[in-house]
Design an enzyme around this catalytic site. Structure first.
Site: not given
Ligand code: PLP
Length: 392
Positions: A59, A112, A182, A207
């Site tokens: 983790r 977004y 972004d 993407k």
């Protein structure tokens, strides 16, 4: 090329981006001779004597994840990068690492939708002041001395507005604010935010970076290693680390990013020009076309305008939906950036939760379609669109 007996490949100074994308950060092992980074599935690593990289529990980090992070840092020209299980895990962890109740975050209304919702509802609920009134370059007017973070996208969705990132970075720096960009739609092939003054860059790797519509992921990079350490620690606390199998797909996808994006830039421009002259098309939105409002900024900042083209069909929303239903090669769904071309009707799909008046203010009309260009033959895509448009 220097291959460390066991370890991560450090790119040579003079390597071009394509070479860094393929070899940079790869985990290579002289004893086994593997060229491709393995998927390290071990959750636990031996200690207290440890290992040279200090892995303990996956983790926190593990080698496959670190290979991706090194590749992203090399390609985005940052000192360090951090990988996440999704773009949203990356964006939320970055903001949580910086903002405290009472701090001001400036963003734009056309980011977004899920980022917008996370900022306004989740962060807003924790007492962070979110200023999201601006659209496009109007964000410049919202930055003031109380601003702690500015968050913008390189190319907005679905109207493909390109804000002047270099000017925003300058204004943010003047007031002591940090600019996060972004860069999902542009990709590092078309734009490098850190080179233009951004403090940090983030991607939905789901993407273009991964590029095959088969994996989720997120990555961020920055030149401030105090910040990347803080973001990595937030990831440890919130648990947003990606799975090594997932990361392998992103690493693999990134090796072809250069050729995919160059081809998608070219195909998208060709399709945008074709659509501009089509009698059934009212308007085309593509920042590399001279009539797009962002054309001068896109020309100044971007190497290419990416693989997304939006267009308004002559007629109403039902006509746009009819076109979307008639294409055969292009797939009707909501994502972007993969090898399959995708068509979306923003008003009823990606932006259906946006209230009508806000959608109108953003300029997202009912007859608008968004096309994410894949890697099919440009001729087949043009014929598919032509046939669908002629049928209405
Ligand atoms: N940023 C942009 C520009 C996006 O388009 C998306 C997803 O569509 C995200 C962030 C969120 O990424 P993810 O779906 O990987 O969480």
């Amino acid at each position: 090329m220097e291959v460390i007996p066991v370890g991560f490949v450090e790119p040579e100074e003079e390597w071009e981006e394509e070479t860094k994308l393929i070899h940079g950060g790869e985990y290579r092992d002289d004893q086994v001779g593997s060229i491709v980074t393995p998927i390290f599935v071990s959750v636990i690593y031996r200690y207290p004597e440890g290992n040279i990289y200090g892995y303990k529990y996956s983790r926190n980090s593990s080698p496959t994840i670190e290979a991706l992070e090194k590749k992203v840092a090399y390609v985005e020209k940052g000192k360090d990068a951090v990988a996440f299980s999704s773009g949203m895990a990356a964006i939320s962890s970055m903001l949580i690492s910086m903002l405290r109740p009472g701090d001001k975050l400036v963003t734009t209304r056309d980011i977004y939708g899920t980022s917008y919702e996370m900022m306004t509802k989740l962060l807003g609920g924790f007492g962070i002041k979110v200023d999201e009134k601006a659209i496009g370059e109007k964000v410049l007017e919202r930055i003031d001395k109380n601003t702690k973070v500015v968050f913008v996208e390189t190319i907005s969705n679905p109207l493909l507005i390109v804000p002047p990132i270099d000017e925003i970075a300058k204004v943010a720096e003047e007031v002591g604010a940090k600019l996060i960009v972004d860069n999902t739609f542009a990709t590092p092939i078309n734009f490098l935010p850190l080179e233009k003054g951004a403090y940090a860059v983030v991607h939905s790797a789901s993407k273009y970076l991964a590029g095959h519509n088969d994996v989720l992921g997120g990555v961020m990079a920055s030149n401030d290693t105090n910040y990347t350490i803080a973001v990595r620690n937030t990831r440890r606390l919130l648990g947003g680390i990606p799975d090594p199998q997932q990361v392998y797909f992103i690493i693999r996808g990134m090796k072809t990013l250069h050729v995919r994006v160059e081809r998608q830039n070219k195909t998208a421009l060709e399709i945008a020009k074709f659509l501009s002259e089509h009698p059934k098309v009212e308007k085309v939105h593509y920042p590399c076309l001279p009539d797009h409002p962002s054309y001068p900024i896109a020309k100044r900042l971007l190497k290419g305008c990416g693989g997304v083209v939006s267009f308004e069909v002559k007629g109403n929303g039902m006509d746009a939906i009819a076109v979307m239903k008639k294409v055969r090669v292009i797939q009707r769904t909501a994502s972007l950036g993969g090898v399959e071309s995708i068509i979306t009707h923003p008003a009823t799909m990606t932006h259906h939760t946006v209230p009508d008046d806000v959608r109108r203010e953003l300029g997202i009309k009912d007859n608008l379609l968004r096309l994410s260009v894949g890697l099919e033959s440009v001729q087949d895509l043009i014929e598919d669109l032509d046939r669908a448009l002629k049928a209405i």
